[in-house]
Design a protein around this motif. Sequence first.
Motif, PDB file in Angstrom:
ATOM      1  N   GLU A 321       0.958  -1.169   0.014  1.00 15.14           N
ATOM      2  CA  GLU A 321      -0.098  -0.060   0.014  1.00 15.14           C
ATOM      3  C   GLU A 321       0.823   1.252  -0.099  1.00 15.14           C
ATOM      4  O   GLU A 321       1.899   1.387   1.047  1.00 15.14           O
ATOM      5  CB  GLU A 321      -1.034   0.097   1.455  1.00 15.14           C
ATOM      6  N   ASP A 323      -0.720   4.411  -1.103  1.00  9.99           N
ATOM      7  CA  ASP A 323      -1.575   5.601  -1.447  1.00  9.99           C
ATOM      8  C   ASP A 323      -1.285   6.567  -0.039  1.00  9.99           C
ATOM      9  O   ASP A 323      -1.715   6.508   0.982  1.00  9.99           O
ATOM     10  CB  ASP A 323      -2.913   5.290  -1.242  1.00  9.99           C
ATOM     11  N   LYS A 326      -4.100   7.856   2.516  1.00 11.78           N
ATOM     12  CA  LYS A 326      -4.552   7.043   3.570  1.00 11.78           C
ATOM     13  C   LYS A 326      -4.024   7.668   5.063  1.00 11.78           C
ATOM     14  O   LYS A 326      -4.787   7.126   5.973  1.00 11.78           O
ATOM     15  CB  LYS A 326      -4.039   5.472   3.391  1.00 11.78           C
ATOM     16  N   ARG A 329      -6.914   9.886   5.818  1.00  9.71           N
ATOM     17  CA  ARG A 329      -8.176   9.093   5.948  1.00  9.71           C
ATOM     18  C   ARG A 329      -8.129   8.400   7.380  1.00  9.71           C
ATOM     19  O   ARG A 329      -9.266   8.378   7.951  1.00  9.71           O
ATOM     20  CB  ARG A 329      -8.422   8.396   4.850  1.00  9.71           C
TER      21      ARG A 329
END
Length: 348
Positions: A321, A323, A326, A329
């Motif tokens: 991962e 991103d 994130k 978020r």
Amino acid sequence: MEHRHLGRSGLLVSEITYGNWLTHGELVARAAALSCVRAALDAGITTFDTADVYARGAAEELLGQALRGVRRESVEIATKVCLRTGDGPNDQGLSRKHILESCNASLRRLGTDYVDLYQAHRFDDQTPLDETLIAFDDLVRQGKVLYLGVSEWTAAQIREALDLADQLGLRNRIVSNQPQYNMLWRVIEPEIVPLCDGEGIGQIAFQPLSQGVLTGKYQPGQAPPVGSRAASGGRAPMFIRRVLGDELLRRVQELRPVAAEAGLSMAQLAVAWTLRRPGVSTALIGASRPEQVTENAAAAGVRLDDEAMRRIDDTLGDLVETDATKTARMMAVKPDWARSESTAGQPG
């Protein structure tokens, strides 16, 4: 044990930091917790990380007890402030009131006059940032804090804090960031690492073992082994099961030849990978048994070659991962800050 500078600061930290989230005062009995700290000291670890919210203060108390009798100047103690610590309206966040009161409470529990590193556990968009930065700066001027850091802030939040500190003429700037970072979770690489490298901010990487997943002890299609964190009581299984999946576990098993060829255990491979990454000052480990501390600490000084790093990337492939959004978020603070230790399920 080798040591590295924390970012561009003069503070040296051990390549392996011992932390006590989800262990001291919660999953691990007092005697075992004390044994783990002794094992860390025996392995040459000098840097210890905790937080006011861990086990509702019990983690800080246990760490203070474990370090009693150790020459204070020979260790580096880091703790954090931000998450909810009580039922009062100001028992949370990064207001001046909560920062100063929480720092004093942490010092009492730790049994020390100062902490080497004081970190904003999360970003608080309910408090003016200048109020937060000035309160932190005052603690440094009072001698209660030596260095300042943040944990799980976005690149934009770190940038804003650095710029504002300059505008306010504050000399005590952020020197560290504590993010979740491991082979599988690399969301800091696109934005946070370049910013921090440019500003001299070091990474204190927590969860280098991805909650134990990268040790290889969890097998695809099988129940978690007895005694593992995923099979334990408390809140640990909730956090771990978010990253368990048969395909992921199968790929992790494929890393065993890489570890074997490097003469490392799977846990040591994961820690060594983290220490090889740009900007990382120290890898933060936790443990429920002293032998785990000893094993993980042996990754200090290991330098994985480029071929090993490439094979790890090729094996994990699209399960990695990266991103950058994130972080924002997952770590966003709710209007009434969750009353547990995390607003996102991945505190460090």
